[in-house]
Structures are given as structure tokens and as C-alpha cells.
Design a protein around this motif. Structure first.
Motif, PDB file in Angstrom:
ATOM      1  N   ILE A  27       0.878  -1.167   0.000  1.00 39.80           N
ATOM      2  CA  ILE A  27       0.000   0.000   0.000  1.00 39.80           C
ATOM      3  C   ILE A  27       0.916   1.217   0.000  1.00 39.80           C
ATOM      4  O   ILE A  27       1.666   1.430   0.942  1.00 39.80           O
ATOM      5  N   THR A  28       0.869   1.988  -1.070  1.00 41.26           N
ATOM      6  CA  THR A  28       1.729   3.161  -1.189  1.00 41.26           C
ATOM      7  C   THR A  28       0.932   4.414  -0.863  1.00 41.26           C
ATOM      8  O   THR A  28      -0.118   4.656  -1.449  1.00 41.26           O
ATOM      9  N   LEU A  29       1.470   5.197   0.058  1.00 42.98           N
ATOM     10  CA  LEU A  29       0.849   6.454   0.465  1.00 42.98           C
ATOM     11  C   LEU A  29       1.804   7.588   0.101  1.00 42.98           C
ATOM     12  O   LEU A  29       2.961   7.597   0.520  1.00 42.98           O
ATOM     13  N   ILE A  30       1.307   8.523  -0.700  1.00 45.44           N
ATOM     14  CA  ILE A  30       2.127   9.621  -1.207  1.00 45.44           C
ATOM     15  C   ILE A  30       2.008  10.815  -0.258  1.00 45.44           C
ATOM     16  O   ILE A  30       0.905  11.207   0.118  1.00 45.44           O
ATOM     17  N   THR A  31       3.165  11.385   0.116  1.00 41.03           N
ATOM     18  CA  THR A  31       3.187  12.507   1.041  1.00 41.03           C
ATOM     19  C   THR A  31       4.475  13.304   0.871  1.00 41.03           C
ATOM     20  O   THR A  31       5.509  12.722   0.520  1.00 41.03           O
ATOM     21  N   PRO A  32       4.454  14.613   1.143  1.00 37.35           N
ATOM     22  CA  PRO A  32       5.709  15.370   1.150  1.00 37.35           C
ATOM     23  C   PRO A  32       6.455  15.249   2.489  1.00 37.35           C
ATOM     24  O   PRO A  32       7.557  15.758   2.628  1.00 37.35           O
ATOM     25  N   TYR A  33       5.882  14.549   3.468  1.00 38.63           N
ATOM     26  CA  TYR A  33       6.415  14.521   4.832  1.00 38.63           C
ATOM     27  C   TYR A  33       7.054  13.191   5.213  1.00 38.63           C
ATOM     28  O   TYR A  33       6.838  12.669   6.298  1.00 38.63           O
ATOM     29  N   VAL A  34       7.859  12.632   4.330  1.00 40.79           N
ATOM     30  CA  VAL A  34       8.446  11.309   4.567  1.00 40.79           C
ATOM     31  C   VAL A  34       9.265  11.287   5.864  1.00 40.79           C
ATOM     32  O   VAL A  34       9.089  10.403   6.704  1.00 40.79           O
ATOM     33  N   ASP A  35      10.141  12.250   6.040  1.00 39.97           N
ATOM     34  CA  ASP A  35      11.028  12.231   7.213  1.00 39.97           C
ATOM     35  C   ASP A  35      10.275  12.399   8.533  1.00 39.97           C
ATOM     36  O   ASP A  35      10.532  11.672   9.492  1.00 39.97           O
ATOM     37  N   SER A  36       9.342  13.329   8.588  1.00 38.66           N
ATOM     38  CA  SER A  36       8.611  13.529   9.844  1.00 38.66           C
ATOM     39  C   SER A  36       7.706  12.335  10.157  1.00 38.66           C
ATOM     40  O   SER A  36       7.546  11.964  11.324  1.00 38.66           O
ATOM     41  N   LYS A  84      15.376   2.852   6.864  1.00 39.89           N
ATOM     42  CA  LYS A  84      15.344   4.314   6.925  1.00 39.89           C
ATOM     43  C   LYS A  84      14.924   4.846   5.552  1.00 39.89           C
ATOM     44  O   LYS A  84      15.111   4.169   4.532  1.00 39.89           O
ATOM     45  N   PRO A  85      14.391   6.079   5.505  1.00 43.36           N
ATOM     46  CA  PRO A  85      14.031   6.661   4.208  1.00 43.36           C
ATOM     47  C   PRO A  85      15.237   6.699   3.268  1.00 43.36           C
ATOM     48  O   PRO A  85      16.368   6.930   3.698  1.00 43.36           O
ATOM     49  N   LYS A  86      14.967   6.439   1.991  1.00 44.28           N
ATOM     50  CA  LYS A  86      16.037   6.431   0.999  1.00 44.28           C
ATOM     51  C   LYS A  86      15.513   6.924  -0.347  1.00 44.28           C
ATOM     52  O   LYS A  86      14.307   6.926  -0.596  1.00 44.28           O
ATOM     53  N   TYR A  87      16.450   7.335  -1.202  1.00 48.08           N
ATOM     54  CA  TYR A  87      16.127   7.762  -2.552  1.00 48.08           C
ATOM     55  C   TYR A  87      16.330   6.595  -3.510  1.00 48.08           C
ATOM     56  O   TYR A  87      17.287   5.832  -3.377  1.00 48.08           O
ATOM     57  N   CYS A  88      15.436   6.471  -4.482  1.00 49.40           N
ATOM     58  CA  CYS A  88      15.589   5.486  -5.544  1.00 49.40           C
ATOM     59  C   CYS A  88      14.861   6.035  -6.770  1.00 49.40           C
ATOM     60  O   CYS A  88      13.640   6.220  -6.734  1.00 49.40           O
ATOM     61  N   ASN A  89      15.624   6.294  -7.813  1.00 47.29           N
ATOM     62  CA  ASN A  89      15.077   6.847  -9.049  1.00 47.29           C
ATOM     63  C   ASN A  89      14.266   8.100  -8.765  1.00 47.29           C
ATOM     64  O   ASN A  89      14.822   9.098  -8.328  1.00 47.29           O
ATOM     65  N   ASP A  90      12.965   8.061  -8.970  1.00 45.44           N
ATOM     66  CA  ASP A  90      12.117   9.251  -8.853  1.00 45.44           C
ATOM     67  C   ASP A  90      11.341   9.315  -7.547  1.00 45.44           C
ATOM     68  O   ASP A  90      10.326   9.997  -7.468  1.00 45.44           O
ATOM     69  N   LYS A  91      11.807   8.614  -6.510  1.00 43.97           N
ATOM     70  CA  LYS A  91      11.055   8.643  -5.262  1.00 43.97           C
ATOM     71  C   LYS A  91      11.978   8.624  -4.042  1.00 43.97           C
ATOM     72  O   LYS A  91      13.126   8.204  -4.109  1.00 43.97           O
ATOM     73  N   TYR A  92      11.437   9.105  -2.939  1.00 43.23           N
ATOM     74  CA  TYR A  92      12.080   9.083  -1.629  1.00 43.23           C
ATOM     75  C   TYR A  92      11.080   8.387  -0.721  1.00 43.23           C
ATOM     76  O   TYR A  92       9.914   8.782  -0.652  1.00 43.23           O
ATOM     77  N   TYR A  93      11.490   7.314  -0.041  1.00 47.09           N
ATOM     78  CA  TYR A  93      10.502   6.476   0.629  1.00 47.09           C
ATOM     79  C   TYR A  93      11.117   5.620   1.732  1.00 47.09           C
ATOM     80  O   TYR A  93      12.331   5.495   1.848  1.00 47.09           O
ATOM     81  N   PHE A  94      10.216   5.023   2.520  1.00 41.00           N
ATOM     82  CA  PHE A  94      10.574   3.936   3.428  1.00 41.00           C
ATOM     83  C   PHE A  94       9.396   2.977   3.502  1.00 41.00           C
ATOM     84  O   PHE A  94       8.279   3.321   3.122  1.00 41.00           O
ATOM     85  N   HIS A  95       9.679   1.768   3.977  1.00 43.33           N
ATOM     86  CA  HIS A  95       8.644   0.750   4.142  1.00 43.33           C
ATOM     87  C   HIS A  95       8.445   0.449   5.619  1.00 43.33           C
ATOM     88  O   HIS A  95       9.404   0.437   6.396  1.00 43.33           O
ATOM     89  N   MET A  96       7.205   0.187   5.983  1.00 41.33           N
ATOM     90  CA  MET A  96       6.863  -0.266   7.323  1.00 41.33           C
ATOM     91  C   MET A  96       5.780  -1.322   7.192  1.00 41.33           C
ATOM     92  O   MET A  96       5.250  -1.541   6.099  1.00 41.33           O
ATOM     93  N   LEU A  97       5.469  -1.982   8.296  1.00 36.38           N
ATOM     94  CA  LEU A  97       4.430  -3.007   8.283  1.00 36.38           C
ATOM     95  C   LEU A  97       3.245  -2.560   9.112  1.00 36.38           C
ATOM     96  O   LEU A  97       3.412  -1.973  10.186  1.00 36.38           O
TER      97      LEU A  97
END
Length: 119
Positions: free
Chosen positions: A65-74, A89-102
Motif C-alpha cells: 500500500i503506497t501512500l504519497i506525502t511530502p512529509y516522509v522524514d517527519s 530508513k528513508p532512501k532515494y531510488c530513481n524518482d522517489k524518496y521512501y521507506f517501508h513499514m508493516l
């Protein structure tokens, strides 16, 4: 031309509706409503996620489930402080900055910021 679709709901299984509701309504802040035996959560910006006890959450194929937000770090800091299972931890990959959780059912939640283009 009229649009054929008004939106979407992805239905996922749960064995613990109370724990699922706490996570999606309290931690993520999604408004919800009930329909039959399901809880459905409205995602700000569009889309819906529904949970039911009638789907086995332990199937081999587990959706993301992908949730788009400008507030990844917070959000990373918030969820880490709540003891939510974060996979990296949050990371950059191609055109996105993201992290995964369960979530409480083992579904992967991707918290993502798109870079260089609109959604």
C-alpha cells in the motif's frame, strides 16, 4: 467524455479488526466508515482501503500500500516513535524518496514522496 470510475477501494484481510482500526484511524489519521462486516478508510487526496475478516491476510502474495506525502522524514520519526515495525530508513531510488513499514497484519506500507513530477 465521462469517467467510468469514481475511485477505488483495495480490500485486504485482517484477523484483528480492532488493531487494524487503531493503526489506520489513529496512527495514519484516516477517516473511516463501516459497510457490512468491513471498515473502509478514506485516503486524503483520493482512494480508499477496506479491511475485512473474510480475506486471509497470510496469502503468499502480499500487496504494498503506497501512500504519497511530502512529509516522509517527519512521518518516519512519528511511526518509529510509536513502535511501528519499520523495515528501513528513508532512501532515494530513481524518482522517489521512501521507506517501508508493516501494518498490524503484515502488509507493507510504503510512505513515498514523488520527485520531479506530479502524481
Amino acid at each position: 467524455m465521462d469517467y467510468l470510475w469514481d475511485g477505488f477501494i483495495i480490500f485486504l484481510g485482517t484477523e484483528n479488526m480492532d488493531l487494524t482500526h487503531k493503526f489506520y484511524s489513529k496512527s495514519l489519521g484516516f477517516a473511516s466508515y463501516e459497510e457490512n462486516e468491513c471498515k473502509i478508510y478514506n485516503i486524503p487526496g483520493g482512494g480508499k482501503i477496506g479491511f475485512t475478516c473474510e480475506i486471509n491476510p497470510y496469502q503468499k502474495i502480499n500487496p504494498i500500500i503506497t501512500l504519497i506525502t511530502p512529509y516522509v522524514d517527519s512521518l518516519y520519526t512519528k511511526f518509529k516513535g510509536e513502535g511501528i515495525c519499520i523495515k528501513e530508513k528513508p532512501k532515494y531510488c530513481n524518482d522517489k524518496y521512501y521507506f517501508h513499514m508493516l501494518d498490524p497484519n503484515g502488509y507493507t506500507i510504503e510512505i513515498q514522496k514523488k520527485i520531479n513530477y506530479s502524481i
